[in-house]
Scaffold this motif. Sequence first.
Motif, short mmCIF file in Angstrom:
data_model
loop_
_atom_site.label_atom_id
_atom_site.label_comp_id
_atom_site.label_asym_id
_atom_site.label_seq_id
_atom_site.Cartn_x
_atom_site.Cartn_y
_atom_site.Cartn_z
N VAL A 72 -8.39 -14.59 -90.33
CA VAL A 72 -8.77 -15.84 -90.50
C VAL A 72 -9.94 -15.98 -91.51
CG1 VAL A 72 -10.16 -17.75 -89.04
CG2 VAL A 72 -8.47 -16.29 -88.10
N ARG A 73 -10.75 -14.89 -91.64
CA ARG A 73 -11.82 -14.86 -92.73
C ARG A 73 -11.16 -15.11 -93.96
NH1 ARG A 73 -14.34 -9.63 -94.67
NH2 ARG A 73 -13.51 -8.78 -92.88
N ARG A 74 -10.22 -14.36 -94.07
CA ARG A 74 -9.38 -14.52 -95.56
C ARG A 74 -9.16 -15.71 -95.95
NH1 ARG A 74 -4.58 -10.37 -96.53
NH2 ARG A 74 -6.34 -8.94 -95.86
N SER A 75 -8.60 -16.54 -94.95
CA SER A 75 -8.03 -17.86 -95.25
C SER A 75 -9.23 -18.83 -95.56
CB SER A 75 -7.38 -18.55 -93.83
OG SER A 75 -7.29 -19.95 -93.78
N ILE A 76 -10.33 -18.62 -94.79
CA ILE A 76 -11.83 -19.46 -94.93
C ILE A 76 -12.06 -19.41 -96.35
CG2 ILE A 76 -14.06 -19.64 -94.46
CD1 ILE A 76 -13.31 -19.06 -91.57
N ALA B 257 -3.55 -17.92 -88.21
CA ALA B 257 -4.74 -17.48 -89.09
C ALA B 257 -4.82 -18.55 -90.38
CB ALA B 257 -4.81 -16.02 -89.42
N ALA B 258 -3.84 -18.53 -90.91
CA ALA B 258 -4.10 -19.34 -92.29
C ALA B 258 -4.49 -20.50 -91.88
CB ALA B 258 -2.76 -19.25 -92.97
N ASN B 259 -3.84 -21.40 -91.04
CA ASN B 259 -4.23 -22.62 -90.73
C ASN B 259 -5.52 -22.89 -90.05
OD1 ASN B 259 -2.39 -24.56 -91.87
ND2 ASN B 259 -0.66 -23.74 -90.76
N GLN B 260 -5.83 -21.95 -88.97
CA GLN B 260 -6.99 -22.11 -88.31
C GLN B 260 -8.21 -21.88 -89.49
OE1 GLN B 260 -7.17 -19.94 -84.52
NE2 GLN B 260 -5.07 -20.01 -84.64
#
Length: 345
Positions: free
Chosen positions: A52-56, A291-294
């Motif tokens: 999730v962090r990576r995606s943010i 995770a990517a979309n969240q």
Amino acid sequence: MKKLLTLLLVFTMVLSLAACGSTQPAGGGDGEDLPKIGVTIYKFDDNFMSFVRRSIEKNADGKAELILNDSQNNQANQNDQVDMMISKGVKALAINLVDPQAAPTIISKAKKADIPIVFFNKEPSEGALDSYDKSWYVGTASKEAGIIQGKMIVDTWNANSKWDKNGDGKIQYVLLKGEPGHPDAEARTKYAVEEIKNSGIGVEELELQTGMWDSVKGKELMDAWLAKHGDAIEYVIANNDAMALGAINSLKTEGYYSGDKFMPVVGVDAIPDALTEIEKGVLVGSVLNDAANQGKASLDLALNVAEGKDVLDGTNWNLDDKKAVRVPYLAITKENIQVAKDSYK
Ligand code: GAL
Ligand code: CA
């Protein structure tokens, strides 16, 4: 010796900087003209949250300057980090609570400074979100994961009559629960088992304990349960993949997954390590926690409110009646594993 000391000193400085929260001007520039967004992750040492962090971070690139904090699983730390970020002039907060009950504390800080908050992953109570018009939530519908996991257990059980080792028609299961009081852990536990019962299959709970989403704890619990129940265990239900993988480690040490010694295990998250085990036919399946979309939705909403726009401006996200964006879960087995893989690209 002197060299070693200097190295140590530098290392300590880097560490303490990391603990204070690192400012990351995203994109090529110095980040001065980009809106500052203050982000906390309940602990960096959580497998799923690292995605999730990576995606943010990825989605903030060139759009926002992130102040990113590891709350190290300590709510008091997180409260201090929020104070620090407010004093640094962040325009919005994106908060992954340590303790889901701590939302009111964070809200009161943000309210005083008139800063909007997007909570993500750990859902605050309805009352907390209602108490501040500039607060929202990004996550999932927790029970959906339980229902999908339950269905997967039913389908695989019905397709493998050998798995009923004592032939009593019931599933003797052990359950690795996530953090108690965490909406995801509570709902996944309840609805996975309920879904099995609804299908008409009998269940017997041999063990249920919390492994706190953690792989090492999952392994320790499974070690103890195998020592106590051995082959009387017919199914391992895990609230997340990290614990499922811990259980699988334990099972491998006991000789499972070689020859015809098999134990069905299911998880949630569909993290890359779990996908590897699904491909090998070890893990029965998982439930994609996107995770990517969240991460994207959290950043999209935080950026909008940081810039004073409507929270959903220019996005395709929808808010439900609880001011929440809920990203759907998806069942993942060998057949559709590519869908989960693609979500990490
Ligand atoms: C859940 C996830 C767990 C853990 C937890 C942290 O949604 O499935 O693996 O990351 O969030 O709050
Ligand atoms: Ca049985």
